[in-house]
Design a protein around this motif. Structure first.
Motif, PDB file in Angstrom:
ATOM      1  N   GLY A  32       0.786  -1.228   0.000  1.00 26.93           N
ATOM      2  CA  GLY A  32       0.000   0.000   0.000  1.00 26.93           C
ATOM      3  C   GLY A  32       0.818   1.278   0.000  1.00 26.93           C
ATOM      4  N   VAL A  33       2.135   1.168   0.160  1.00 23.88           N
ATOM      5  CA  VAL A  33       2.979   2.364   0.093  1.00 23.88           C
ATOM      6  C   VAL A  33       3.039   2.818  -1.357  1.00 23.88           C
ATOM      7  N   LEU A  34       2.791   4.098  -1.549  1.00 30.50           N
ATOM      8  CA  LEU A  34       2.916   4.708  -2.870  1.00 30.50           C
ATOM      9  C   LEU A  34       3.998   5.783  -2.751  1.00 30.50           C
ATOM     10  N   ARG A  35       5.028   5.658  -3.560  1.00 30.51           N
ATOM     11  CA  ARG A  35       6.120   6.640  -3.590  1.00 30.51           C
ATOM     12  C   ARG A  35       6.095   7.314  -4.949  1.00 30.51           C
ATOM     13  N   GLY A  36       6.032   8.641  -4.927  1.00 31.86           N
ATOM     14  CA  GLY A  36       6.082   9.369  -6.175  1.00 31.86           C
ATOM     15  C   GLY A  36       4.947  10.372  -6.283  1.00 31.86           C
ATOM     16  N   LEU A  37       5.025  11.048  -7.330  1.00 32.33           N
ATOM     17  CA  LEU A  37       5.806  10.942  -8.563  1.00 32.33           C
ATOM     18  C   LEU A  37       7.020  11.872  -8.450  1.00 32.33           C
ATOM     19  N   HIS A  38       8.210  11.316  -8.444  1.00 32.05           N
ATOM     20  CA  HIS A  38       9.435  12.067  -8.170  1.00 32.05           C
ATOM     21  C   HIS A  38      10.271  12.286  -9.425  1.00 32.05           C
ATOM     22  N   TYR A  39      10.989  13.418  -9.426  1.00 35.13           N
ATOM     23  CA  TYR A  39      11.982  13.704 -10.461  1.00 35.13           C
ATOM     24  C   TYR A  39      12.890  14.812  -9.971  1.00 35.13           C
ATOM     25  N   GLN A  40      13.982  15.020 -10.671  1.00 38.07           N
ATOM     26  CA  GLN A  40      14.903  16.110 -10.367  1.00 38.07           C
ATOM     27  C   GLN A  40      14.918  17.049 -11.556  1.00 38.07           C
ATOM     28  N   ILE A  41      14.605  18.333 -11.328  1.00 38.53           N
ATOM     29  CA  ILE A  41      14.512  19.301 -12.420  1.00 38.53           C
ATOM     30  C   ILE A  41      15.888  19.638 -12.981  1.00 38.53           C
ATOM     31  N   SER A  42      16.908  19.686 -12.127  1.00 40.41           N
ATOM     32  CA  SER A  42      18.292  19.731 -12.622  1.00 40.41           C
ATOM     33  C   SER A  42      18.928  18.440 -12.146  1.00 40.41           C
ATOM     34  N   ASN A  43      19.999  18.036 -12.775  1.00 37.63           N
ATOM     35  CA  ASN A  43      20.563  16.703 -12.536  1.00 37.63           C
ATOM     36  C   ASN A  43      19.508  15.620 -12.777  1.00 37.63           C
ATOM     37  N   PRO A  44      18.751  15.692 -13.888  1.00 40.99           N
ATOM     38  CA  PRO A  44      17.725  14.667 -14.115  1.00 40.99           C
ATOM     39  C   PRO A  44      18.362  13.281 -14.180  1.00 40.99           C
ATOM     40  N   GLN A  45      17.650  12.324 -13.642  1.00 39.32           N
ATOM     41  CA  GLN A  45      18.172  10.965 -13.547  1.00 39.32           C
ATOM     42  C   GLN A  45      17.453  10.017 -14.492  1.00 39.32           C
ATOM     43  N   GLY A  46      18.233   9.232 -15.230  1.00 42.42           N
ATOM     44  CA  GLY A  46      17.700   8.044 -15.866  1.00 42.42           C
ATOM     45  C   GLY A  46      17.731   6.953 -14.816  1.00 42.42           C
ATOM     46  N   LYS A  47      16.749   6.031 -14.838  1.00 40.98           N
ATOM     47  CA  LYS A  47      16.686   4.980 -13.822  1.00 40.98           C
ATOM     48  C   LYS A  47      16.440   3.628 -14.479  1.00 40.98           C
ATOM     49  N   LEU A  48      17.148   2.630 -13.978  1.00 41.76           N
ATOM     50  CA  LEU A  48      16.880   1.242 -14.332  1.00 41.76           C
ATOM     51  C   LEU A  48      16.367   0.585 -13.056  1.00 41.76           C
ATOM     52  N   VAL A  49      15.068   0.214 -13.050  1.00 43.40           N
ATOM     53  CA  VAL A  49      14.370  -0.221 -11.839  1.00 43.40           C
ATOM     54  C   VAL A  49      14.133  -1.729 -11.900  1.00 43.40           C
ATOM     55  N   TYR A  50      14.385  -2.384 -10.752  1.00 39.99           N
ATOM     56  CA  TYR A  50      14.318  -3.842 -10.664  1.00 39.99           C
ATOM     57  C   TYR A  50      13.771  -4.239  -9.297  1.00 39.99           C
ATOM     58  N   VAL A  51      12.769  -5.101  -9.247  1.00 40.30           N
ATOM     59  CA  VAL A  51      12.209  -5.580  -7.988  1.00 40.30           C
ATOM     60  C   VAL A  51      12.834  -6.933  -7.662  1.00 40.30           C
ATOM     61  N   VAL A  52      13.483  -7.027  -6.497  1.00 37.93           N
ATOM     62  CA  VAL A  52      14.126  -8.283  -6.100  1.00 37.93           C
ATOM     63  C   VAL A  52      13.274  -9.085  -5.122  1.00 37.93           C
ATOM     64  N   GLN A  53      12.292  -8.444  -4.503  1.00 41.77           N
ATOM     65  CA  GLN A  53      11.371  -9.145  -3.604  1.00 41.77           C
ATOM     66  C   GLN A  53      10.039  -8.413  -3.659  1.00 41.77           C
ATOM     67  N   GLY A  54       8.964  -9.178  -3.899  1.00 44.67           N
ATOM     68  CA  GLY A  54       7.636  -8.589  -3.929  1.00 44.67           C
ATOM     69  C   GLY A  54       7.190  -8.171  -5.316  1.00 44.67           C
ATOM     70  N   GLU A  55       6.205  -7.266  -5.344  1.00 49.98           N
ATOM     71  CA  GLU A  55       5.633  -6.800  -6.613  1.00 49.98           C
ATOM     72  C   GLU A  55       5.185  -5.354  -6.475  1.00 49.98           C
ATOM     73  N   VAL A  56       5.419  -4.575  -7.518  1.00 47.70           N
ATOM     74  CA  VAL A  56       5.000  -3.170  -7.547  1.00 47.70           C
ATOM     75  C   VAL A  56       4.351  -2.847  -8.884  1.00 47.70           C
ATOM     76  N   LEU A  57       3.534  -1.811  -8.862  1.00 44.43           N
ATOM     77  CA  LEU A  57       3.073  -1.179 -10.083  1.00 44.43           C
ATOM     78  C   LEU A  57       3.976   0.041 -10.248  1.00 44.43           C
ATOM     79  N   ASP A  58       4.799   0.038 -11.271  1.00 48.97           N
ATOM     80  CA  ASP A  58       5.788   1.083 -11.500  1.00 48.97           C
ATOM     81  C   ASP A  58       5.245   2.035 -12.568  1.00 48.97           C
ATOM     82  N   VAL A  59       5.287   3.343 -12.290  1.00 51.32           N
ATOM     83  CA  VAL A  59       4.684   4.338 -13.180  1.00 51.32           C
ATOM     84  C   VAL A  59       5.709   5.392 -13.573  1.00 51.32           C
ATOM     85  N   SER A  60       5.743   5.708 -14.864  1.00 56.53           N
ATOM     86  CA  SER A  60       6.597   6.770 -15.407  1.00 56.53           C
ATOM     87  C   SER A  60       5.710   7.767 -16.149  1.00 56.53           C
ATOM     88  N   VAL A  61       5.972   9.070 -15.938  1.00 58.97           N
ATOM     89  CA  VAL A  61       5.202  10.128 -16.583  1.00 58.97           C
ATOM     90  C   VAL A  61       6.154  11.011 -17.378  1.00 58.97           C
TER      91      VAL A  61
END
Length: 181
Positions: free
Chosen positions: A56-85
């Protein structure tokens, strides 16, 4: 490794090659040469992050306006709904989103390039998410868009009200957010 474009072509689903037998499995969670060959570009990762959250934890929607980050996301335990905007003003998909189910079972990863906001909802009892970033965390550049923004209308598949941090509760609406060119 197999790389598949999503509805927003720059967001890539990365499916590693898995070698398994009665003992378990082995996979390369990241190989720079294979990633560059299959994705068509190189990513220079400078930081690895590990997030552990309960159902039930929802984290986001996060970004950095300067120093923007590309991300490679991987779940090692459990399951998430991952969202990109997409937050790139010049993009035909600006304001559009992609949701991907990532889990320890499917072992898929998602590549999110700079210029996107990112968030996830934990669907399992708990989840451990690992993600590589192409730039360092910069708290002064961090921004947050509301997870429930009516203009974005993200279908989080919620069963109950999400558990949010104070920062995520104070996120701005998409129409008021700082965007990328």
């Amino acid at each position: 490794m197999k790389v598949v474009a999503t509805d927003i072509p720059e967001i890539l689903l990365v499916e590693p090659t898995i070698f398994g037998d009665e003992r378990g499995f082995f996979l390369e969670s990241f190989n720079a040469r294979e990633f560059a060959h299959n994705a068509g570009f190189s990513a220079n990762f400078v930081q690895d992050n590990h997030s552990h959250s309960q159902r039930g934890v929802l984290r986001g929607l996060h970004y950095q306006i300067s120093n923007p980050q590309g991300k490679l996301v991987y779940v090692v335990q459990g399951e998430v709904l991952d969202v990109s905007v997409d937050l790139r003003r010049s993009s035909p998909t600006c304001g559009k989103w992609v949701a991907t189910r990532l889990s320890a079972r499917n072992r898929s990863q998602v590549w999110i390039p700079p210029g996107f906001a990112h968030g996830f909802l934990v669907l399992s009892e708990s989840a451990d998410i690992l993600y590589k970033t192409t730039d360092y965390y910069n708290p002064s550049a961090e921004r947050c868009i509301r997870w429930d923004d009516p203009e974005l209308a993200i279908d989080w598949k919620l069963q109950a009200a999400p558990i949010l941090s104070a920062k995520d509760q104070a996120g701005v609406l998409f129409k008021d957010a700082e965007l990328f060119e």
